[in-house]
Scaffold this active site. Structure first.
Site, PDB file in Angstrom:
ATOM      1  N   ASP A   1       6.850   7.774  -4.655  1.00  0.00           N
ATOM      2  CA  ASP A   1       7.301   7.305  -5.971  1.00  0.00           C
ATOM      3  C   ASP A   1       6.289   7.694  -7.043  1.00  0.00           C
ATOM      4  OD1 ASP A   1       9.002   5.390  -7.733  1.00  0.00           O
ATOM      5  OD2 ASP A   1       6.929   4.785  -8.103  1.00  0.00           O
TER       6      ASP A   1
ATOM      7  N   TYR B   1       3.000   8.877 -15.234  1.00  0.00           N
ATOM      8  CA  TYR B   1       1.782   8.740 -14.410  1.00  0.00           C
ATOM      9  C   TYR B   1       0.913  10.005 -14.517  1.00  0.00           C
ATOM     10  CZ  TYR B   1       4.367   4.945 -12.056  1.00  0.00           C
ATOM     11  OH  TYR B   1       5.100   3.816 -11.764  1.00  0.00           O
TER      12      TYR B   1
ATOM     13  N   LYS C   1      10.441   9.114 -12.619  1.00  0.00           N
ATOM     14  CA  LYS C   1      11.047   8.290 -13.677  1.00  0.00           C
ATOM     15  C   LYS C   1      10.889   8.987 -15.031  1.00  0.00           C
ATOM     16  CE  LYS C   1       9.021   4.443 -11.116  1.00  0.00           C
ATOM     17  NZ  LYS C   1       7.690   4.951 -10.712  1.00  0.00           N
TER      18      LYS C   1
ATOM     19  N   HIS D   1      12.542   4.601 -16.602  1.00  0.00           N
ATOM     20  CA  HIS D   1      11.338   3.824 -16.290  1.00  0.00           C
ATOM     21  C   HIS D   1      11.393   2.398 -16.830  1.00  0.00           C
ATOM     22  CE1 HIS D   1       6.822   4.603 -15.342  1.00  0.00           C
ATOM     23  NE2 HIS D   1       7.087   3.326 -15.169  1.00  0.00           N
TER      24      HIS D   1
HETATM   25  P1  NDP Z   1       0.271  -2.319  -5.203  1.00  0.00           P
HETATM   26  O1  NDP Z   1       0.867  -3.666  -4.942  1.00  0.00           O
HETATM   27  O2  NDP Z   1       0.794  -1.179  -4.442  1.00  0.00           O
HETATM   28  O3  NDP Z   1      -1.295  -2.453  -5.004  1.00  0.00           O
HETATM   29  C1  NDP Z   1      -2.147  -1.360  -5.204  1.00  0.00           C
HETATM   30  C2  NDP Z   1      -3.590  -1.853  -5.160  1.00  0.00           C
HETATM   31  O4  NDP Z   1      -3.880  -2.361  -3.875  1.00  0.00           O
HETATM   32  C3  NDP Z   1      -4.588  -0.761  -5.428  1.00  0.00           C
HETATM   33  O5  NDP Z   1      -5.642  -1.340  -6.154  1.00  0.00           O
HETATM   34  C4  NDP Z   1      -5.036  -0.334  -4.026  1.00  0.00           C
HETATM   35  O6  NDP Z   1      -6.356   0.170  -4.112  1.00  0.00           O
HETATM   36  C5  NDP Z   1      -4.972  -1.655  -3.277  1.00  0.00           C
HETATM   37  N1  NDP Z   1      -4.609  -1.536  -1.854  1.00  0.00           N
HETATM   38  C6  NDP Z   1      -3.666  -0.712  -1.307  1.00  0.00           C
HETATM   39  N2  NDP Z   1      -3.557  -0.915   0.014  1.00  0.00           N
HETATM   40  C7  NDP Z   1      -4.441  -1.887   0.331  1.00  0.00           C
HETATM   41  C8  NDP Z   1      -4.813  -2.496   1.546  1.00  0.00           C
HETATM   42  N3  NDP Z   1      -4.227  -2.159   2.687  1.00  0.00           N
HETATM   43  N4  NDP Z   1      -5.780  -3.459   1.509  1.00  0.00           N
HETATM   44  C9  NDP Z   1      -6.377  -3.815   0.333  1.00  0.00           C
HETATM   45  N5  NDP Z   1      -6.076  -3.247  -0.848  1.00  0.00           N
HETATM   46  C10 NDP Z   1      -5.114  -2.295  -0.859  1.00  0.00           C
HETATM   47  O7  NDP Z   1       0.378  -2.101  -6.792  1.00  0.00           O
HETATM   48  P2  NDP Z   1       0.887  -0.965  -7.768  1.00  0.00           P
HETATM   49  O8  NDP Z   1       0.880  -1.615  -9.092  1.00  0.00           O
HETATM   50  O9  NDP Z   1       0.153   0.295  -7.604  1.00  0.00           O
HETATM   51  O10 NDP Z   1       2.417  -0.725  -7.364  1.00  0.00           O
HETATM   52  C11 NDP Z   1       2.794   0.201  -6.366  1.00  0.00           C
HETATM   53  C12 NDP Z   1       3.598   1.330  -6.946  1.00  0.00           C
HETATM   54  O11 NDP Z   1       4.737   0.843  -7.634  1.00  0.00           O
HETATM   55  C13 NDP Z   1       2.858   2.146  -8.018  1.00  0.00           C
HETATM   56  O12 NDP Z   1       1.891   3.009  -7.487  1.00  0.00           O
HETATM   57  C14 NDP Z   1       4.028   2.835  -8.677  1.00  0.00           C
HETATM   58  O13 NDP Z   1       4.464   3.917  -7.890  1.00  0.00           O
HETATM   59  C15 NDP Z   1       5.045   1.714  -8.723  1.00  0.00           C
HETATM   60  N6  NDP Z   1       4.975   0.929  -9.984  1.00  0.00           N
HETATM   61  C16 NDP Z   1       6.046   0.994 -10.830  1.00  0.00           C
HETATM   62  C17 NDP Z   1       6.064   0.310 -12.009  1.00  0.00           C
HETATM   63  C18 NDP Z   1       7.244   0.406 -12.886  1.00  0.00           C
HETATM   64  O14 NDP Z   1       7.159  -0.020 -14.048  1.00  0.00           O
HETATM   65  N7  NDP Z   1       8.355   0.948 -12.425  1.00  0.00           N
HETATM   66  C19 NDP Z   1       4.917  -0.532 -12.438  1.00  0.00           C
HETATM   67  C20 NDP Z   1       3.836  -0.583 -11.466  1.00  0.00           C
HETATM   68  C21 NDP Z   1       3.903   0.117 -10.288  1.00  0.00           C
HETATM   69  P3  NDP Z   1      -6.803   1.618  -3.495  1.00  0.00           P
HETATM   70  O15 NDP Z   1      -5.934   2.674  -4.084  1.00  0.00           O
HETATM   71  O16 NDP Z   1      -8.234   1.729  -3.924  1.00  0.00           O
HETATM   72  O17 NDP Z   1      -6.642   1.494  -2.017  1.00  0.00           O
END
Ligand code: NDP
Length: 295
Positions: free
Chosen positions: A47, A52, A77, A110
């Site tokens: 995704d 982004y 998106k 989006h």
């Molecule tokens: P997530 O809930 O996926 O959390 C991501 C965070 O968790 C990062 O800081 C990552 O750090 C950390 N993390 C990942 N795996 C682990 C683990 N196993 N243990 C501990 N920490 C972990 O949040 P997002 O906000 O990134 O949402 C996911 C996806 O959803 C986005 O990447 C995007 O594609 C989408 N999205 C869409 C939106 C919209 O408006 N449509 C808005 C927000 C997100 P690290 O990378 O350092 O591991």
């Protein structure tokens, strides 16, 4: 479902891998490696979004993985700056070129522009054209609340296949999810492991939640794996983000255990009703109208 990698059949018959990799806030340098690591761990859904600014690196990661590109479900998106019928058709061209594909699996709007909804509807009509022309296999929306979804359904022809919204244990949007179910729209959870609850040193991070940790302890799993299992068993798609290969693998290692009904209910009970992300009404062209480059 235990043991297999679940697929969700969308309302037009297209199959969506339930669990994928998100790349919001993944820097261009980190994105190539994250996508490669995900594909080698077994992920087949990525995704991204024009806003982004890493679509090119997503395409590069898929190429470097050596997998047949057709085997990866790529979703992106359209950003609000590119809303409007012609502008949205052009936004598809920009994204497809950066990703290095001719056809996209899923294209989403989006955000709803609640203050310029006619423009949002025109953008959606462009998605309908792209679908009819075979440029995308499915279309949908993101961050649409009940009011905007009802209006979209009333004024356009194709029921969105997906609404990608904030869903994690602390914010579950159950009324909206019920509306999705009534119309055959798949709920895809963003911030599915509550990333948004931990950014900026938030007080209450889902990663440290005692209920999730205790359920995890019983299964020999992390709180993160418990959250992802909870989404899958509820029939949602989820797109956790990480740029670290070990976490990317951990987040995909959730197909061989099952939460009990009681454990699912205990997680459902963690809902606070408090949104982590911005209020959809606050997303306006004046505040967020950044241009999406051609290349
Ligand atoms: P997530 O809930 O996926 O959390 C991501 C965070 O968790 C990062 O800081 C990552 O750090 C950390 N993390 C990942 N795996 C682990 C683990 N196993 N243990 C501990 N920490 C972990 O949040 P997002 O906000 O990134 O949402 C996911 C996806 O959803 C986005 O990447 C995007 O594609 C989408 N999205 C869409 C939106 C919209 O408006 N449509 C808005 C927000 C997100 P690290 O990378 O350092 O591991």
């Amino acid at each position: 479902m235990t043991g297999s990698k679940p697929l969700i059949t969308l309302n037009n018959g297209v199959q969506l891998p339930a669990l994928g990799l998100g790349v919001f806030q993944s820097s261009p340098e980190d994105t190539v490696g994250a996508v490669e690591a995900a594909i080698s761990s077994g992920y087949r859904l990525i995704d991204t979004a024009a806003a982004y600014f890493n679509e090119r690196e997503v395409g590069e990661g898929i190429r470097r993985s050596g997998i047949d590109r057709a085997g990866v479900f790529i979703e992106t998106k359209v950003w609000i700056t590119d809303y409007g019928y012609d502008a949205t058709l052009h936004a598809f061209d920009k994204s497809a070129r950066k990703l290095g594909v001719e056809q996209l699996a899923l294209l989403l709007l989006h955000q709803p522009l609640t203050t310029a909804f006619d423009r949002t509807l025109d953008a959606y009509r462009a998605l309908e054209t792209l679908l009819a022309d075979g440029r995308v296999r499915a279309i949908g929306v993101s961050n649409f609340m009940p009011e905007q979804l009802e209006r979209l359904l009333a004024e356009t022809s194709v029921v969105p296949a997906v609404n990608q919204i904030e869903v994690h244990p602390y914010f579950q949007q159950t009324a909206l999810q019920r509306l999705h179910a009534a119309h055959g729209i798949v709920t895809q959870a963003w911030s599915p492991i509550g990333g948004i609850t931990s950014y900026g040193g938030a007080e209450r991070s889902a990663f440290d939640d005692p209920t999730l940790l205790e359920i995890g302890r019983r299964h020999g799993r992390s709180a993160t794996q418990v959250m992802l299992r909870w989404h899958l068993q509820a029939g949602r798609s989820a797109i956790p983000k990480s740029v670290r290969p070990a976490r990317i693998a951990e987040n995909f290692d959730v197909f061989d255990f099952e939460l009990s009904g009681e454990q699912m209910a205990a997680i459902d009970a963690l809902d606070t009703g408090v949104r982590g992300g911005p209020e959809p009404d606050s997303i306006t062209l004046a505040a967020y109208g950044r241009p999406i480059p051609e290349e």
